[in-house]
Motif scaffolding. Structure first.
Motif, PDB file in Angstrom:
ATOM      1  N   SER A 193     -15.516  -6.395  -2.768  1.00 41.08           N
ATOM      2  CA  SER A 193     -15.181  -5.769  -1.396  1.00 41.08           C
ATOM      3  C   SER A 193     -16.717  -5.453  -0.667  1.00 41.08           C
ATOM      4  O   SER A 193     -16.732  -5.379   0.530  1.00 41.08           O
ATOM      5  CB  SER A 193     -14.428  -4.490  -1.827  1.00 41.08           C
ATOM      6  OG  SER A 193     -13.136  -4.732  -1.887  1.00 41.08           O
ATOM      7  N   VAL A 211       0.860  -1.271   0.154  1.00 36.11           N
ATOM      8  CA  VAL A 211       0.065   0.038  -0.004  1.00 36.11           C
ATOM      9  C   VAL A 211       0.826   1.272   0.012  1.00 36.11           C
ATOM     10  O   VAL A 211       0.647   2.255  -0.727  1.00 36.11           O
ATOM     11  CB  VAL A 211      -0.998   0.096   1.206  1.00 36.11           C
ATOM     12  CG1 VAL A 211      -1.711   1.236   1.228  1.00 36.11           C
ATOM     13  CG2 VAL A 211      -2.148  -1.029   0.747  1.00 36.11           C
ATOM     14  N   THR A 266       1.072   3.991  -2.968  1.00 34.44           N
ATOM     15  CA  THR A 266       0.703   5.367  -2.646  1.00 34.44           C
ATOM     16  C   THR A 266       1.901   6.458  -3.226  1.00 34.44           C
ATOM     17  O   THR A 266       1.485   7.611  -3.895  1.00 34.44           O
ATOM     18  CB  THR A 266       0.623   5.449  -1.092  1.00 34.44           C
ATOM     19  OG1 THR A 266      -0.460   4.765  -0.694  1.00 34.44           O
ATOM     20  CG2 THR A 266       0.341   7.055  -0.661  1.00 34.44           C
ATOM     21  N   ARG A 296      -3.875  -0.991  -5.742  1.00 33.87           N
ATOM     22  CA  ARG A 296      -3.725  -0.630  -4.040  1.00 33.87           C
ATOM     23  C   ARG A 296      -5.114  -1.087  -3.499  1.00 33.87           C
ATOM     24  O   ARG A 296      -4.938  -1.686  -2.175  1.00 33.87           O
ATOM     25  CB  ARG A 296      -3.722   1.012  -3.945  1.00 33.87           C
ATOM     26  CG  ARG A 296      -3.495   1.305  -2.604  1.00 33.87           C
ATOM     27  CD  ARG A 296      -3.144   2.899  -2.230  1.00 33.87           C
ATOM     28  NE  ARG A 296      -4.052   3.699  -2.588  1.00 33.87           N
ATOM     29  CZ  ARG A 296      -4.176   4.895  -2.549  1.00 33.87           C
ATOM     30  NH1 ARG A 296      -2.973   5.489  -2.207  1.00 33.87           N
ATOM     31  NH2 ARG A 296      -5.076   5.691  -2.809  1.00 33.87           N
ATOM     32  N   GLY A 297      -6.260  -1.070  -4.107  1.00 28.46           N
ATOM     33  CA  GLY A 297      -7.224  -1.691  -3.497  1.00 28.46           C
ATOM     34  C   GLY A 297      -7.366  -2.933  -3.418  1.00 28.46           C
ATOM     35  O   GLY A 297      -7.637  -3.413  -2.317  1.00 28.46           O
ATOM     36  N   ALA A 340     -12.859   2.590  -1.844  1.00 28.37           N
ATOM     37  CA  ALA A 340     -12.333   4.187  -2.210  1.00 28.37           C
ATOM     38  C   ALA A 340     -11.596   4.205  -3.512  1.00 28.37           C
ATOM     39  O   ALA A 340     -11.735   5.070  -4.428  1.00 28.37           O
ATOM     40  CB  ALA A 340     -12.049   4.944  -1.160  1.00 28.37           C
ATOM     41  N   ASP A 341     -10.503   3.122  -3.353  1.00 31.43           N
ATOM     42  CA  ASP A 341      -9.724   3.209  -4.433  1.00 31.43           C
ATOM     43  C   ASP A 341     -10.487   2.750  -5.754  1.00 31.43           C
ATOM     44  O   ASP A 341      -9.985   3.248  -6.861  1.00 31.43           O
ATOM     45  CB  ASP A 341      -8.709   2.286  -4.024  1.00 31.43           C
ATOM     46  CG  ASP A 341      -7.401   2.955  -3.153  1.00 31.43           C
ATOM     47  OD1 ASP A 341      -7.507   4.181  -3.284  1.00 31.43           O
ATOM     48  OD2 ASP A 341      -6.615   2.227  -2.814  1.00 31.43           O
ATOM     49  N   LYS A 367      -5.279  -3.510   0.052  1.00 28.38           N
ATOM     50  CA  LYS A 367      -6.146  -3.077   1.117  1.00 28.38           C
ATOM     51  C   LYS A 367      -7.047  -4.034   1.640  1.00 28.38           C
ATOM     52  O   LYS A 367      -7.256  -4.553   2.617  1.00 28.38           O
ATOM     53  CB  LYS A 367      -6.707  -1.753   0.696  1.00 28.38           C
ATOM     54  CG  LYS A 367      -5.960  -0.537   0.619  1.00 28.38           C
ATOM     55  CD  LYS A 367      -6.762   0.827   0.700  1.00 28.38           C
ATOM     56  CE  LYS A 367      -5.935   1.959   0.549  1.00 28.38           C
ATOM     57  NZ  LYS A 367      -6.671   3.174   0.271  1.00 28.38           N
ATOM     58  N   ASP A 405      -9.206  -3.924   4.774  1.00 29.46           N
ATOM     59  CA  ASP A 405      -9.875  -2.703   4.711  1.00 29.46           C
ATOM     60  C   ASP A 405     -10.385  -2.276   3.386  1.00 29.46           C
ATOM     61  O   ASP A 405     -10.001  -1.709   2.321  1.00 29.46           O
ATOM     62  CB  ASP A 405      -8.540  -1.630   4.459  1.00 29.46           C
ATOM     63  CG  ASP A 405      -9.107  -0.155   4.482  1.00 29.46           C
ATOM     64  OD1 ASP A 405     -10.009   0.227   4.783  1.00 29.46           O
ATOM     65  OD2 ASP A 405      -8.016   0.523   4.029  1.00 29.46           O
ATOM     66  N   TYR A 413      -4.592   2.569  -8.329  1.00 30.40           N
ATOM     67  CA  TYR A 413      -5.707   2.604  -7.580  1.00 30.40           C
ATOM     68  C   TYR A 413      -6.067   1.150  -7.382  1.00 30.40           C
ATOM     69  O   TYR A 413      -6.755   0.791  -6.393  1.00 30.40           O
ATOM     70  CB  TYR A 413      -6.659   3.710  -7.931  1.00 30.40           C
ATOM     71  CG  TYR A 413      -6.333   5.101  -7.887  1.00 30.40           C
ATOM     72  CD1 TYR A 413      -6.317   5.654  -6.661  1.00 30.40           C
ATOM     73  CD2 TYR A 413      -5.772   5.826  -9.056  1.00 30.40           C
ATOM     74  CE1 TYR A 413      -5.967   7.002  -6.720  1.00 30.40           C
ATOM     75  CE2 TYR A 413      -5.440   7.175  -8.982  1.00 30.40           C
ATOM     76  CZ  TYR A 413      -5.548   7.658  -7.771  1.00 30.40           C
ATOM     77  OH  TYR A 413      -4.953   8.807  -7.597  1.00 30.40           O
ATOM     78  N   LYS A 473     -13.488  -0.846   3.172  1.00 32.71           N
ATOM     79  CA  LYS A 473     -13.945   0.404   2.629  1.00 32.71           C
ATOM     80  C   LYS A 473     -12.647   1.185   1.962  1.00 32.71           C
ATOM     81  O   LYS A 473     -13.393   2.146   0.982  1.00 32.71           O
ATOM     82  CB  LYS A 473     -14.437   1.183   3.943  1.00 32.71           C
ATOM     83  CG  LYS A 473     -15.789   0.335   4.554  1.00 32.71           C
ATOM     84  CD  LYS A 473     -16.094   1.216   5.933  1.00 32.71           C
ATOM     85  CE  LYS A 473     -17.407   0.547   6.486  1.00 32.71           C
ATOM     86  NZ  LYS A 473     -17.779   1.184   7.696  1.00 32.71           N
ATOM     87  N   GLY A 474     -11.636   1.009   2.695  1.00 28.37           N
ATOM     88  CA  GLY A 474     -10.641   1.879   1.745  1.00 28.37           C
ATOM     89  C   GLY A 474     -10.438   1.008   0.191  1.00 28.37           C
ATOM     90  O   GLY A 474     -10.003   1.986  -0.650  1.00 28.37           O
TER      91      GLY A 474
END
Length: 710
Positions: free
Chosen positions: A199, A142, A146, A162-163, A177-178, A166, A171, A159, A173-174
């Motif tokens: 997710s 992650v 970033t 990275r999702g 968002a990605d 996560k 994670d 993104y 929820k994070g």
């Protein structure tokens, strides 16, 4: 000659310098055409000419990488770095080669070296992040993604991945968002929507997940995993029909999807399609024969279709594969109750409780087995323990209610049945059990109401139609009962019990030939139906064919020696034939089969009275009244025997009480009419006899002709 020698000497040296360059050029040209074998040969010749030049090693390493010969590629990149530690991209490309060999530690070391030379290279952070993810360092991944995003914020893949990192850190929820950003940057990437759907499923947003799976499939209709996982989301929303449709669709395009048959079977089981579920569990076992969980769930499905022996075999197999398998032991104990292996059931539940002392289901099942073994104290203690723990299991109340009913604690039993209904108004079993209890108490109207509610919950329940029809017969609603049995036969034309029930109703309406035809149909469907023989015998008795009746009843007893009604019917015929000792034997056998059959105590009390065994008679009438003080039958029979003893005032008291308890009792009015005739009061007897006849008494008809037609 000297000059010629000099020229000859210079030509090879000139040719040597040109040949290395030419080989490199030839190699690069071949590599550009993806002819990597030719390229490797050319680079090798260049290296042979000049083994200290890093370039041909670097080029040959790339060619090896393109042929997936990563070991040779790494060897060449290593040679490059030994010649020139700062050679551009050598560490970077060797890192990729290590990653392709799943040697992520060395890959990360090389990415570190590459980043020291190119600290602003977003791709290096991206690939090092991939290596970290693959080595389980999701937090490090992650961080690298970033950094890469800071350098290249419009790259949707950064993104996206990275999702994924996560997600591995839980994670979700994070991750979502990605994925949201990635989907805006790459709106046609179906994978992003698929990952976001997963997710959303992980955070129990199953509706949102289904929306994303649908969007995935619009972009890529040939995406079996999206269909499969959409089915999983539908299962979690209890849309089992939709889930089954998705699993079936997924099987058409990707039949080898792991667990596909297993999940399909589970969805079918949740949709109460247990037979179909078992077919899919069979396929799942064929694909994965050593998976204990599949045997467990197939056993559960078999339990739901009353195939308890098969269920026990499956639970045995699950436990053999996975010794000490708690869930299998728990369910095997339940199945063993059904096959009457009560001690085995208790052993299984005790084994569960050794590792999980507060397992309420294990304690409940053990209680059921103890109740069957007539260990009432232990069973009651277990049911009380489960209920005191504020169980949400309505079956604990049902079982305690049935146990209390057997102990004739009817007031508390009624409270338990009512609580079960309150807890689970959509469960047909709560109405079934309370209805049965109400039948026992003679509360036929209440039983009818319960069985009607049962059919509202489960309109296609054959058992529900059977119970409702039989309760209507007991309430004297024979015409309505026939309608219910007709509806049940429409649901299952092969149900022998439906024809038996309809035959009883027809017999009560004096349609004896039609009744016999129904019993015959039942026997044709099920030659081992003791109920069909017993009731055909009872109807023949009504037709005064006592010989044929006894023959049928003897057959019914031969088929099933535990059918209390059969003995009861035969006892009643023997009473008519004045074979009181034979009748007494049959009443005793009926009670041996069913100690809670209140009518048998009352009838046996009458026979004992006729036989002048007043002590036994009084004990039976007392016990009958204790079981159900509101049952008129006890007082009808006691009034009849008092009439026999010429205790007219005592008889009148009992029969008046019987009529007050049940103003629709034909037998009570008949008995009071007989009493009045015995008292010489024929004029007041006739209204009672007419009332008895109107309520369905056949015997009243003969008495009316003899006493009321003048």
């Amino acid at each position: 000659m000297k000059k010629l020698f000099f020229i000859f000497f210079l030509i090879p040296c000139f040719a040597c310098a040109q040949t290395e360059t030419a080989y490199i050029q030839n190699g690069n040209q071949a590599a550009g055409s993806k002819d990597y074998e030719t390229a490797i040969t050319a680079f090798t010749k260049a290296i042979d000419i000049n083994p200290k030049d890093a370039n041909p090693y670097f080029y040959r390493a790339n060619a090896y990488s393109n042929t997936h010969n990563y070991e040779q590629a790494i060897a060449d990149f290593t040679q490059v770095l030994s010649i020139n530690p700062s050679y551009p991209n050598a560490s970077y490309y060797r890192a990729n080669a290590y990653a392709n060999l799943k040697d992520y530690n060395n890959a990360i070391t090389d990415f570190n070296s590459a980043l020291a030379l190119q600290p602003n290279n977003a791709e290096l952070y991206h690939y090092r992040a991939n290596a970290k993810s693959n080595s389980g360092d999701y937090a490090g991944a992650v961080d690298d993604f970033t950094h890469a995003i800071e350098l290249k914020p419009s790259d949707g893949d950064l993104y996206k991945y990275r999702g994924l990192a996560k997600v591995n850190l839980n994670d979700n929820k994070g991750a979502i968002a990605d994925y949201d950003v990635a989907a805006r940057l790459k709106p046609n990437d179906a994978d992003i929507l698929f990952y976001r759907a997963n997710s959303k499923g992980n955070i129990a947003d199953y509706s949102g997940a289904i929306i994303d799976y649908n969007a995935t499939l619009r972009l890529n209709p040939n995406y079996p995993k999206a269909i499969f996982y959409r089915g999983n989301a539908k299962v979690n929303l209890k849309d089992f029909k939709g889930a089954i449709a998705d699993y079936t669709l997924a099987a058409g395009s990707s039949p080898n999807t792991p667990n596909l048959y297993f999940y399909t079977a589970n969805a079918l089981g949740n949709a109460n399609k247990y037979t179909e579920a078992i077919d899919y569990y069979n396929k799942a076992i064929e694909a994965d024969p050593d998976n204990a969980e599949i045997y467990l769930y197939r056993g559960k499905a078999e339990l739901n279709i009353d195939s308890s022996k098969d269920a026990v075999n499956d639970f045995d197999h699950a436990i053999k594969i996975k010794p000490g398998y708690t869930e299998a032991l728990l369910n095997r104990g339940d199945a063993r109750v059904n096959i009457r292996n009560f001690n085995g059931s208790i052993d299984d539940e005790n084994a569960v409780l050794e590792t999980d002392p507060n397992n309420l289901r294990a304690i409940f099942i053990r209680g059921k087995a103890e109740a069957e073994l007539k260990d009432t104290a232990s069973a009651m203690a277990d049911f009380n323990f489960v209920i005191d723990k504020h169980t949400t299991n309505e079956y604990a109340y049902l079982s305690r209610g049935m146990l209390r009913s057997k102990e004739n604690d009817n007031a508390d039993a009624a409270l338990d049945f009512d609580k079960a209904v309150e807890m689970a108004p959509q469960n047909k079993d709560v109405y079934l059990n309370r209805g049965n209890f109400r039948v026992k108490l003679g509360n036929y109207d209440g039983a009818i109401a319960d069985f009607k509610k049962m059919l509202l919950v489960a309109p296609e329940s054959v058992a529900g139609h059977l119970k409702l029809g039989n309760a209507m017969i007991l309430a004297g609603q024979n015409v309505n009962a026939i309608g219910v049995f007709n509806a049940g036969i429409a649901l299952n034309t092969k149900s022998a019990g439906m024809y038996v029930g309809r035959g009883i109703a027809k017999s009560n309406l004096d349609s004896y030939p039609d009744a016999i035809a129904d019993y015959n149909r039942a026997i044709k469907l099920d030659s081992a139906s003791s109920d069909a023989y017993a009731n055909r015998g009872n109807t023949k008795a009504m037709m005064r064919d006592y010989s044929g009746a006894l023959k049928d009843l003897d057959m019914a007893i031969k088929i099933n020696h535990d059918n209390d009604n059969t003995f009861f019917y035969r006892a009643n015929i023997r009473v008519k034939l004045k074979n009181y000792s034979g009748a007494l034997d049959d009443y005793n056998s009926a009670l041996y089969a069913n100690l809670d059959d209140i009518k048998v105590y009352a009838y046996r009390g009458y026979v004992e009275g006729v036989m002048r065994d007043t002590a036994s008679m009084n004990a039976d009438f007392r016990y009958s009244a204790k079981i159900n003080p509101k049952s008129e039958l006890t007082y009808v029979k006691r009034g009849a025997v008092k009439t026999y003893f010429a205790d007219f005032s005592g008889a009148m008291y009992d029969l008046n009480l019987a009529i007050s308890l049940n103003p629709k009792s034909a037998e009570a009015y008949l008995a009071r009419g007989k009493l009045k005739i015995a008292m010489g009061d024929g004029d007041t007897a006739c209204p009672d006899l007419n009332r008895a006849f109107a309520l369905g008494s056949k015997e009243a008809s003969d008495l009316i002709k003899a006493n009321c037609m003048n």
